[in-house]
Structure formats: C-alpha cells, structure tokens
Design a protein around this motif. Sequence first.
Motif, mmCIF file in Angstrom:
data_model
loop_
_atom_site.group_PDB
_atom_site.id
_atom_site.type_symbol
_atom_site.label_atom_id
_atom_site.label_comp_id
_atom_site.label_asym_id
_atom_site.label_seq_id
_atom_site.Cartn_x
_atom_site.Cartn_y
_atom_site.Cartn_z
ATOM 1 N N PHE A 1 35.326 -1.944 -27.467
ATOM 2 C CA PHE A 1 35.261 -2.795 -28.648
ATOM 3 C C PHE A 1 34.103 -3.777 -28.479
ATOM 4 C CE2 PHE A 1 39.505 -1.158 -28.672
ATOM 5 C CZ PHE A 1 39.845 -1.053 -30.010
ATOM 6 N N TYR B 1 41.257 -4.929 -30.980
ATOM 7 C CA TYR B 1 41.236 -4.847 -29.510
ATOM 8 C C TYR B 1 42.577 -5.310 -28.931
ATOM 9 C CZ TYR B 1 40.099 -6.453 -24.730
ATOM 10 O OH TYR B 1 40.098 -6.708 -23.376
ATOM 11 N N HIS C 1 38.535 -1.845 -19.704
ATOM 12 C CA HIS C 1 37.882 -2.582 -20.782
ATOM 13 C C HIS C 1 36.366 -2.389 -20.715
ATOM 14 C CE1 HIS C 1 41.751 -4.784 -21.313
ATOM 15 N NE2 HIS C 1 41.844 -4.483 -20.026
ATOM 16 N N LEU D 1 33.781 -9.322 -25.789
ATOM 17 C CA LEU D 1 34.774 -8.255 -25.793
ATOM 18 C C LEU D 1 34.441 -7.188 -24.752
ATOM 19 C CD1 LEU D 1 35.710 -7.387 -29.498
ATOM 20 C CD2 LEU D 1 37.248 -8.000 -27.644
ATOM 21 N N LEU E 1 39.157 1.157 -23.502
ATOM 22 C CA LEU E 1 39.059 0.351 -24.717
ATOM 23 C C LEU E 1 37.601 -0.046 -24.900
ATOM 24 C CD1 LEU E 1 42.124 -2.027 -24.130
ATOM 25 C CD2 LEU E 1 42.077 0.097 -25.442
ATOM 26 N N ASN F 1 32.406 -2.225 -23.137
ATOM 27 C CA ASN F 1 31.677 -2.473 -24.383
ATOM 28 C C ASN F 1 30.346 -1.748 -24.345
ATOM 29 O OD1 ASN F 1 29.502 -4.280 -23.395
ATOM 30 N ND2 ASN F 1 31.172 -5.722 -23.020
#
Length: 500
Positions: free
Chosen positions: A72, A80, A96, A204, A70, A98
């Motif tokens: 985001f 998200y 997760h 995020l 992910l 970024n």
Amino acid sequence: MTERAYTPEITTSFTVHDLLRRRAELQPDRIALNVDDGPTIGYGEWDRRSNAVARGLIDAGVRHGQVIGLVFDGLDWIDYAVAYMGVLKAGATATHLNQNVGADEIVRRMEFCSAVGLLHGEDVRPPAAFTGFTGTVTSMASQDTSDPQIGVDVTDISDILFTSGTTGPAKGSASPHGNLTYGRGPEGFHLFGDPEPLLTPMPLGTTASATTINFSIHTPSTLVICPIDAPERMAQLIEKFSIGSIMITPWLAMQLVHSGATERHDLSCVETIANASTALPPAIARRLLEAMPNARLNMSYAASEAVPASIGHTFDPAVPMATGRPLRGTELRIADEHGEEAPTGELGEIWLRSPAPKRYYFDNPELNAKVHADRWTRTGDLGRVDADGLLHFFDRRNVAIRTRGTLVSTIEVEAALYEHPAVRAAAVFGMPGADGDQEVTAAVALADPAALDELPGFLAGHLAPEQIPGRIHQVDVMPRSANGKVLKHVLRDRLTGRAG
C-alpha cells in the motif's frame, strides 16, 4: 546489575486482533483513524471489514501461518488497516511493503518469506513476477462479516518486518503477536473525557506503519495521519485539530522546522513530541521546542530486533546527546568485547532484553545465534552509560569511522554540522583513506551554497581534530529510505562513481 537466568515469559494473553475485537465491542463508534482530514474509520467498522477480508482469504485457501504481503502507498491507510487485521484474523502472517523499494525488491522479500498472496491498494499494480494470488480489499472481502474465529496464539507470528536497509539489504525478522501486545490490554482503551487527537505522519508499507496501526488499536486518541513530505499540511492539521501529541522522525522534524510552517501556524497546543527512528540532532530539537513552547520532547532508542525493549527520556539541553534510561520491562547492558558489562563511561555494544516474546530473524539461524543469547539482543550499536545512568548512543558499529587510531561517531559529527544555520541535511560516513584508515567524509545539503567553505572552520570550534571531515561534498538531495533515513551506502557509492 542483577543477573538472572532467563526463560521465555508470556506477558500478555492478547493477540493483536483480540484487542481490535475488544475495542470494537467497547467503543464501536469511536474514530480510530482520520486520514488527512478526509476518510475515517471507527473500531466497529474496522472490525467488520477485516472479518470480511479474513473470510475471503480463508476461502482463497490461506491457511494458518502462511505469509501474505501488504503493498500500500500514499494515504491508503484505511484499506491497509483493514487488510492487515484481515490477514491476522485469518491466522496468517503479514509482511509490509511499498512501491518505493521497487518491484524486484518486493518480489525478493515475498520469495524470501514464501508469501502465498499479496493484498494491495486500488492504485497499486502488483509486480508481474510474483506468482502468488493478488487482490484488493474490495475484491478479497467476503459478504460474511462475522468473525471467522481462527485460533491464534500469542506466540504465533503476526508479522515479518524488514529493516530500513540504510546500511545494506533489508533483513526480515519474525514478530509474534505477544511481542506487539506486550503490556497492553483493554484497560488502556478508556480515558475520561474526549482525548486530544494524535498526529502521525508515517510512511505506509513499513515497520513504522505496522507499529502505527497497532498503536491505534490501543491508544485512547484518534490518530490523524498526514503525508510524510508535507510540513505545511502537518502544521495545518496540528492547528485545526488542536493536536496534543505528535509522533515524528528526525527527517520529518527537519522538514517542519526548515519549511517555515512553524511560523505560519499556532502549534502551542502540542504537549508531547515523540521522536523515534534515529537520533535527533540537538539543533533541530531546540527549534522544535521553540515552535511548540508547551511541549516536552520525548526521545527514544530501540533496535527493531529487540522491541519492545527500549530506552527513553525527555530531551534535556544540558545533556543534548543523551538517549535516556531503560523503560518499563527493559534491561540494558553495555558489553565489552567479551560480553561482560563495561565500566561506567566506557564505550561498548548496547545489549537489550525484555520478558516479551522475542523477535527473531526469519529463516536465519546463524544470524540469530550471533545476535541473540540468553534473550539478550546484541544490537550492533555502540554506546556508553554515564555516572547518572543515562545511555549515550555513539553509533552503529559498522558505521562508526576508524581513523587516526580512534573511533569517530558519525552521529556527533552530524550533530555539529546541524549547528550551522545553512545546513539543511547532513550525512557523515567513512571513505578509504591512507594506511588502511578511513577518512571522515560528509555530504551536506545547504540553504546557501556559499556556506560550504565556512564549514571546516565552523566545525573546528565544535569537534576534535580527528572528527573534522577531510572532505565535505555538497549535494542537492539525500537518498533516503521510506522512513527518511539517509541511505549512506547509496550516497557513498554515488560519490565514488560506482552508482548513478
């Protein structure tokens, strides 16, 4: 301390998305997330949209246990949240990320956990070097919004969570569903009346954002989310929504108190401040409480590998450096070099244990054998317990400075630096010194550059001689991770000329 043999215990019957389903059934119209007083999403909509993403992933060939990244950024919290729950409902595992970590690091982490696909924000360009499939929430969503009903057990892996990378390359740990839902169930959804909203300015694509999403499913309060680098906006939202609680990191707290925003807005509505991530300097804690006079400041300590085991208490100016006592379901041991319990008041390694399904380092049996034993997690952190049973966090073992035959806590030296009114940011670390010793070294960002020459004399009134930095460097900004922790290894390299 009572010793007992430990065996794995399943202390919850819910997966993460089980709780979202149940919340959507009971409170479909209640707002779960409010993003910066703009976009919102309720539990019913969240449930339906994540069902559609789950079905899209399944149609794309995603199978039970496969990993989906992910990526985001910014304030794209609603997509998200939908993507995260969609991955879990498909029976897959989320990791997760970024863009702040860079394309190469994203690809390294994705390859490390053999990720087959990547869901990303509309404004995020996925790394070209990633060879799996990519898509947005919109492009991946099926027209079918019914629950795919994929069987998932509480022992199945929900997330691969990476450490912040403050002392070196980020490490990944596998977290089962039951670890995240330990001690949580539908009984926590209800609260008489309309609960006050909770403010959470978190980045995020991090472990903190995953924790925030899970918390939003369980808490009775709407989570109001704001940017992590906008203290004025944070104060505006607190005042506008009469925020009752805020979740904050030390870096956010420093921005808030130094910005002057606390003087321009009425923050007396705040009743609870929850600090996490790392130690909060007492000088900053006092200023926060001055700005929020009706609040209590809850301090907490946890190691990501040991969650949900945690230590906590309410900040007490009489013992400003105390971390707290074990919270519900947590056992604490201060271990000596042989793994035996250290006497009261003596320094040792902090070990934590809880009955929840454990997190383990992903695909790293050697490190797991070193860190985990009899369900204890050896945190690599040093601390001591006083006669009143309070834990005092000392430092990371690999960050504490060995000098003049003693061990110096960078946490204690940084706390003393923050007592000076001109210090806006401080980081303390060891540099090579004479005779194999390390030299205590500090980097500071100052409101008044002229204050640099005052610091050695100022610190002499607060620290022992061996704790006073031999060198203090002035810097404009500190290199920081996504959650605001100072990247000391980067700072050290910059100051020694090994990196730009």
